[in-house]
Scaffold this motif. Sequence first.
Motif, PDB file in Angstrom:
ATOM      1  N   ASP A  39       0.856  -1.185   0.000  1.00 24.52           N
ATOM      2  CA  ASP A  39       0.000   0.000   0.000  1.00 24.52           C
ATOM      3  C   ASP A  39       0.895   1.238   0.000  1.00 24.52           C
ATOM      4  N   ILE A  84      -9.360   3.108  -0.353  1.00 21.24           N
ATOM      5  CA  ILE A  84      -9.137   2.095  -1.375  1.00 21.24           C
ATOM      6  C   ILE A  84      -9.921   2.522  -2.606  1.00 21.24           C
ATOM      7  N   ARG A  90      -4.404   0.969  -2.403  1.00 22.62           N
ATOM      8  CA  ARG A  90      -4.629   1.334  -1.006  1.00 22.62           C
ATOM      9  C   ARG A  90      -3.706   2.491  -0.634  1.00 22.62           C
TER      10      ARG A  90
END
Length: 266
Positions: A39, A84, A90
């Motif tokens: 992420d 998201i 993310r």
Amino acid sequence: MTNDEVIGTISNAVSQVPGIRALFLSGSYGNGLSDEYSDIDFVLVSEDGATDAVAKVWREAVELTGEIVLWWDRTNVPVLINAITEDWTRTDVIILKPDQMGRQTQRALKPLFDHDDIYKQLAENTPKPSPNLKRFRYEVEEFIRILGLLYLAAGREEYINGVLGVYHLRNKLVDLLIEETDAPNRGGILHLNRLITDEQKDLLMSMPPAVPSQDAMISAQLAYAAAYLPRARKRAERLGMDWPERFEAATWAKLEETLSIQRPYD
């Protein structure tokens, strides 16, 4: 968009917004350990901190990278926003005031823009903390406590909850193995492979599965006890921590009395 394109789009969108002083990459992108599954963690420095106005600016920037399908706006942590987008990119951002940057370090951050040279004022790295003996003793005692509840789960035939007990003991073992390697930059929950040794991986792979039956519940918990407690005792000796001898002895005595279980190690 690629993650690099997402980073560039968001940075460009907020870099000239009045009151926003800096934007850094943190997490795996900040320390250079990112991969295609990472992420994107940001630290945004705002004169006013995590206000509704700054959150709105951030949302508009993230929306430039794709449709937002999950938006947690300062839900669990008052300065943290999680997002998201539709393609499952993310992004997380921590929004701080300039005077809240003191706990950040250069090694953990990568500047995207920095109007006030905040990065230069940060410490290079965080000093390595001393072992937390109080915390480690709690972890050991919690392992023994969960193990001790085995007689209760068996007596009530709570085999589904017994599976949860196996899960908790497994987590305690994983935490201990990571403590043994003393790995820096631990990252998130899905970063175990680079934190433990091949021997430790083989140990975890050899552990029995959690199955909701009495025999399976007992054998699994005993296997975790045999793997965890001797290793934890050795670590306690190295750290100079007193072992909870009386608690462990009382627990094994109760399990022997109720389930005829013997301690599975010397």
